[in-house]
Design a protein around this motif. Structure first.
Motif, PDB file in Angstrom:
ATOM      1  N   ARG A  61       0.883  -1.182   0.000  1.00  0.00           N
ATOM      2  CA  ARG A  61       0.000   0.000   0.000  1.00  0.00           C
ATOM      3  C   ARG A  61       0.907   1.215   0.000  1.00  0.00           C
ATOM      4  O   ARG A  61       1.819   1.318   0.822  1.00  0.00           O
ATOM      5  CB  ARG A  61      -0.874   0.046   1.246  1.00  0.00           C
ATOM      6  N   PHE A  62       0.619   2.122  -0.936  1.00  0.00           N
ATOM      7  CA  PHE A  62       1.452   3.323  -1.048  1.00  0.00           C
ATOM      8  C   PHE A  62       0.648   4.431  -1.698  1.00  0.00           C
ATOM      9  O   PHE A  62      -0.041   4.209  -2.688  1.00  0.00           O
ATOM     10  CB  PHE A  62       2.710   3.017  -1.871  1.00  0.00           C
ATOM     11  N   ALA A  63       0.747   5.619  -1.140  1.00  0.00           N
ATOM     12  CA  ALA A  63       0.099   6.818  -1.690  1.00  0.00           C
ATOM     13  C   ALA A  63      -1.386   6.585  -1.965  1.00  0.00           C
ATOM     14  O   ALA A  63      -1.910   6.993  -3.003  1.00  0.00           O
ATOM     15  CB  ALA A  63       0.831   7.283  -2.944  1.00  0.00           C
ATOM     16  N   GLY A  64      -2.060   5.885  -1.035  1.00  0.00           N
ATOM     17  CA  GLY A  64      -3.495   5.658  -1.149  1.00  0.00           C
ATOM     18  C   GLY A  64      -3.904   4.546  -2.096  1.00  0.00           C
ATOM     19  O   GLY A  64      -5.091   4.351  -2.335  1.00  0.00           O
ATOM     20  N   SER A  65      -2.961   3.814  -2.629  1.00  0.00           N
ATOM     21  CA  SER A  65      -3.278   2.722  -3.556  1.00  0.00           C
ATOM     22  C   SER A  65      -2.748   1.399  -3.041  1.00  0.00           C
ATOM     23  O   SER A  65      -1.773   1.347  -2.303  1.00  0.00           O
ATOM     24  CB  SER A  65      -2.660   2.996  -4.931  1.00  0.00           C
ATOM     25  N   SER A  66      -3.402   0.327  -3.471  1.00  0.00           N
ATOM     26  CA  SER A  66      -2.983  -1.031  -3.147  1.00  0.00           C
ATOM     27  C   SER A  66      -2.384  -1.652  -4.401  1.00  0.00           C
ATOM     28  O   SER A  66      -2.899  -1.450  -5.507  1.00  0.00           O
ATOM     29  CB  SER A  66      -4.201  -1.835  -2.692  1.00  0.00           C
ATOM     30  N   TYR A  67      -1.300  -2.416  -4.224  1.00  0.00           N
ATOM     31  CA  TYR A  67      -0.577  -2.990  -5.356  1.00  0.00           C
ATOM     32  C   TYR A  67      -0.337  -4.474  -5.170  1.00  0.00           C
ATOM     33  O   TYR A  67      -0.088  -4.933  -4.054  1.00  0.00           O
ATOM     34  CB  TYR A  67       0.806  -2.342  -5.496  1.00  0.00           C
ATOM     35  N   LEU A  68      -0.357  -5.182  -6.291  1.00  0.00           N
ATOM     36  CA  LEU A  68       0.153  -6.535  -6.378  1.00  0.00           C
ATOM     37  C   LEU A  68       1.549  -6.402  -6.973  1.00  0.00           C
ATOM     38  O   LEU A  68       1.732  -5.712  -7.985  1.00  0.00           O
ATOM     39  CB  LEU A  68      -0.731  -7.393  -7.294  1.00  0.00           C
ATOM     40  N   ILE A  69       2.534  -7.021  -6.328  1.00  0.00           N
ATOM     41  CA  ILE A  69       3.914  -6.968  -6.809  1.00  0.00           C
ATOM     42  C   ILE A  69       4.382  -8.403  -7.020  1.00  0.00           C
ATOM     43  O   ILE A  69       4.517  -9.167  -6.067  1.00  0.00           O
ATOM     44  CB  ILE A  69       4.838  -6.255  -5.806  1.00  0.00           C
ATOM     45  N   CYS A  70       4.597  -8.761  -8.266  1.00  0.00           N
ATOM     46  CA  CYS A  70       5.040 -10.115  -8.595  1.00  0.00           C
ATOM     47  C   CYS A  70       6.528 -10.098  -8.921  1.00  0.00           C
ATOM     48  O   CYS A  70       7.027  -9.155  -9.538  1.00  0.00           O
ATOM     49  CB  CYS A  70       4.250 -10.645  -9.788  1.00  0.00           C
ATOM     50  N   VAL A  71       7.232 -11.133  -8.494  1.00  0.00           N
ATOM     51  CA  VAL A  71       8.679 -11.230  -8.702  1.00  0.00           C
ATOM     52  C   VAL A  71       8.984 -12.580  -9.330  1.00  0.00           C
ATOM     53  O   VAL A  71       8.507 -13.610  -8.857  1.00  0.00           O
ATOM     54  CB  VAL A  71       9.432 -11.104  -7.355  1.00  0.00           C
ATOM     55  N   GLY A  72       9.766 -12.554 -10.387  1.00  0.00           N
ATOM     56  CA  GLY A  72      10.202 -13.787 -11.023  1.00  0.00           C
ATOM     57  C   GLY A  72      11.522 -13.564 -11.739  1.00  0.00           C
ATOM     58  O   GLY A  72      11.863 -12.438 -12.087  1.00  0.00           O
ATOM     59  N   GLY A  73      12.268 -14.629 -11.927  1.00  0.00           N
ATOM     60  CA  GLY A  73      13.555 -14.504 -12.597  1.00  0.00           C
ATOM     61  C   GLY A  73      13.932 -15.762 -13.333  1.00  0.00           C
ATOM     62  O   GLY A  73      13.346 -16.819 -13.129  1.00  0.00           O
ATOM     63  N   TYR A  74      14.921 -15.609 -14.211  1.00  0.00           N
ATOM     64  CA  TYR A  74      15.442 -16.779 -14.905  1.00  0.00           C
ATOM     65  C   TYR A  74      16.946 -16.646 -15.055  1.00  0.00           C
ATOM     66  O   TYR A  74      17.481 -15.558 -15.273  1.00  0.00           O
ATOM     67  CB  TYR A  74      14.769 -16.996 -16.264  1.00  0.00           C
ATOM     68  N   ALA A  75      17.614 -17.757 -14.907  1.00  0.00           N
ATOM     69  CA  ALA A  75      19.076 -17.797 -14.981  1.00  0.00           C
ATOM     70  C   ALA A  75      19.529 -17.750 -16.432  1.00  0.00           C
ATOM     71  O   ALA A  75      18.854 -18.253 -17.323  1.00  0.00           O
ATOM     72  CB  ALA A  75      19.603 -19.061 -14.319  1.00  0.00           C
ATOM     73  N   LEU A  76      20.705 -17.157 -16.648  1.00  0.00           N
ATOM     74  CA  LEU A  76      21.301 -17.131 -17.977  1.00  0.00           C
ATOM     75  C   LEU A  76      22.259 -18.295 -18.183  1.00  0.00           C
ATOM     76  O   LEU A  76      22.901 -18.388 -19.216  1.00  0.00           O
ATOM     77  CB  LEU A  76      21.997 -15.799 -18.218  1.00  0.00           C
ATOM     78  N   HIS A  77      22.357 -19.165 -17.194  1.00  0.00           N
ATOM     79  CA  HIS A  77      23.119 -20.413 -17.259  1.00  0.00           C
ATOM     80  C   HIS A  77      24.587 -20.198 -17.625  1.00  0.00           C
ATOM     81  O   HIS A  77      25.118 -20.850 -18.516  1.00  0.00           O
ATOM     82  CB  HIS A  77      22.447 -21.414 -18.198  1.00  0.00           C
ATOM     83  N   GLU A  78      25.208 -19.283 -16.901  1.00  0.00           N
ATOM     84  CA  GLU A  78      26.657 -19.100 -17.031  1.00  0.00           C
ATOM     85  C   GLU A  78      27.313 -19.985 -15.975  1.00  0.00           C
ATOM     86  O   GLU A  78      27.099 -19.762 -14.781  1.00  0.00           O
ATOM     87  CB  GLU A  78      27.038 -17.636 -16.818  1.00  0.00           C
ATOM     88  N   PRO A  79      28.095 -20.974 -16.365  1.00  0.00           N
ATOM     89  CA  PRO A  79      28.670 -21.925 -15.405  1.00  0.00           C
ATOM     90  C   PRO A  79      29.439 -21.263 -14.261  1.00  0.00           C
ATOM     91  O   PRO A  79      29.376 -21.742 -13.130  1.00  0.00           O
ATOM     92  CB  PRO A  79      29.605 -22.781 -16.261  1.00  0.00           C
ATOM     93  N   SER A  80      30.119 -20.174 -14.524  1.00  0.00           N
ATOM     94  CA  SER A  80      30.889 -19.525 -13.465  1.00  0.00           C
ATOM     95  C   SER A  80      30.016 -18.650 -12.557  1.00  0.00           C
ATOM     96  O   SER A  80      30.468 -18.233 -11.498  1.00  0.00           O
ATOM     97  CB  SER A  80      32.016 -18.681 -14.074  1.00  0.00           C
TER      98      SER A  80
END
Length: 147
Positions: A61-80
């Motif tokens: 909740r911020f500045a009078g509004s409610s938010y859905l915040i989704c987080v996702g990621g994917y690896a670039l598959h660098e071995p190091s």
């Protein structure tokens, strides 16, 4: 409509699938707790909600509004760098049915929470922080606890 803030880092887990994962791409718990902590430190009401099939869902909740915040990621598959990859923080402001019908209170790059999240990511030193506007609804196909 939703706005996505993308960034690159190897500071969060993208390589170890947890025993509790719904599927193999449910990364984002550590990002969610980091982001929610950063929001709370700024006096913004925020909480981690739950794992989803794409990553994690959070509320704020911020500045009078409610938010859905989704987080996702994917690896670039660098071995190091097994945790190196791209993350997205997708923000969607909750709107009433009437606001939706009238086309009011739409999400945009100029939304105050989008600006705050982008600045948190920049200040944390993440690479390639960029706003990607006009995504389809972040809620489509997602079931999360209501406020």
């Amino acid at each position: 409509m939703a706005v996505s803030v993308a960034f690159m880092t190897d500071r969060f887990n993208l390589s170890v699938v947890g025993d509790n994962f719904i599927n193999d791409c449910c990364f984002g718990e550590d990002v969610s707790y980091w982001l929610v902590s950063a929001l709370c430190a700024e006096g913004i009401e925020a909480r981690v909600v739950c794992m989803e099939d794409f990553g994690w869902a959070n509320r704020a909740r911020f500045a009078g509004s409610s938010y859905l915040i989704c987080v996702g990621g994917y690896a670039l598959h660098e071995p190091s760098r097994p945790n190196y990859g791209q993350w997205r923080v997708v923000l969607e402001r909750r709107r009433t049915l009437m606001q939706t019908i009238q086309g009011k209170s739409k999400m945009s790059e100029a939304d105050p929470l989008v600006i705050k999240v982008k600045q948190f990511l920049i200040d944390a030193g993440f690479a390639q922080v960029d706003i990607e506007p006009s995504l389809p609804s972040a809620r489509r196909g997602i079931v999360v606890q209501s406020d």
